[in-house]
Design an enzyme around this catalytic site. Sequence first.
Site, mmCIF file in Angstrom:
data_model
loop_
_atom_site.group_PDB
_atom_site.id
_atom_site.type_symbol
_atom_site.label_atom_id
_atom_site.label_comp_id
_atom_site.label_asym_id
_atom_site.label_seq_id
_atom_site.Cartn_x
_atom_site.Cartn_y
_atom_site.Cartn_z
ATOM 1 N N ASP A 131 33.259 40.792 46.290
ATOM 2 C CA ASP A 131 34.518 40.059 46.553
ATOM 3 C C ASP A 131 34.410 38.894 47.547
ATOM 4 O O ASP A 131 35.278 38.749 48.412
ATOM 5 C CB ASP A 131 35.585 41.043 47.061
ATOM 6 N N HIS B 224 50.928 42.630 40.794
ATOM 7 C CA HIS B 224 50.083 43.839 40.813
ATOM 8 C C HIS B 224 50.646 44.894 41.773
ATOM 9 O O HIS B 224 51.228 44.558 42.801
ATOM 10 C CB HIS B 224 48.658 43.447 41.235
ATOM 11 N N LYS C 103 37.490 43.551 38.692
ATOM 12 C CA LYS C 103 38.102 44.867 38.934
ATOM 13 C C LYS C 103 39.527 44.685 39.422
ATOM 14 O O LYS C 103 39.875 43.633 39.957
ATOM 15 C CB LYS C 103 37.274 45.654 39.954
ATOM 16 N N CYS D 137 36.619 47.437 50.016
ATOM 17 C CA CYS D 137 35.859 47.323 48.772
ATOM 18 C C CYS D 137 34.373 47.622 48.941
ATOM 19 O O CYS D 137 33.755 48.209 48.050
ATOM 20 C CB CYS D 137 36.110 45.959 48.140
#
Length: 240
Positions: free
Chosen positions: A42, A86, A140, A185
Amino acid sequence: MLVRRQVLAMLGTTALATLAPAALFAATSIKPDDASALLVIDVQNCFLPGGSLAVKEGEQVVPVINKMAKAFANVVMTQDWHTPGHVSFASVHAGKKPFETVDLPYGKQVLWPDHCVQGTDGAALSKDLSIPHAELIIRKGFHKDVDSYSAFLEADGKTSTGLAGYLRGRKIKRVFVAGLATDFCVAWTALDARKAGFEVYVVEDACRGIDTQGSLAKAWADMAKAGVKRIQSGDIAASA
Ligand SMILES: [Zn+2]
């Protein structure tokens, strides 16, 4: 007196025994082989200075990762890749602010500012990354109702991203994890990599954390317990 001398002798032996492996380890650097992969997590505009979910000093990982990546034949990069609206965005939960939590069907979810929306500039990988030989970019968090910190499993703990299968298919046994953010993450990826049976190293100076409510210390403790090895980029042998 005899007893005291024996004890001292034993102590001496113990001290030597503990010193020797440490000295040996310091002189040995890790050489990534064909069964090793670097996972770059990321490193995207939203998580860098000026981004909507900027990680403090996040930009400092980029030169470290670029340099380290040269030692790896296999590099995989990840991209957080959310739908608009989201479930991990605080903006879709009435009365909630970023960094608060909500209970979702799969468990507790930390809420974030809107970030890494599919196709936006914020979701793009940093233009300062220089890893042209990276073989795979895995996206992802693209299911609207499920987050995915981990590059292996979504936050429901069962939906696979396919990464473990890819790595096994490529005969990778050892993964080195770097990127953003250490306590989310990176840590979740490292923990899932252990569960999937890989040998796992997290490269501390190639990561930066968010550290909300003690999350950074907890992440390192969880990783240590799971057998994740904590190393520095200098421990990795430079490419020939
Ligand atoms: Zn996200």
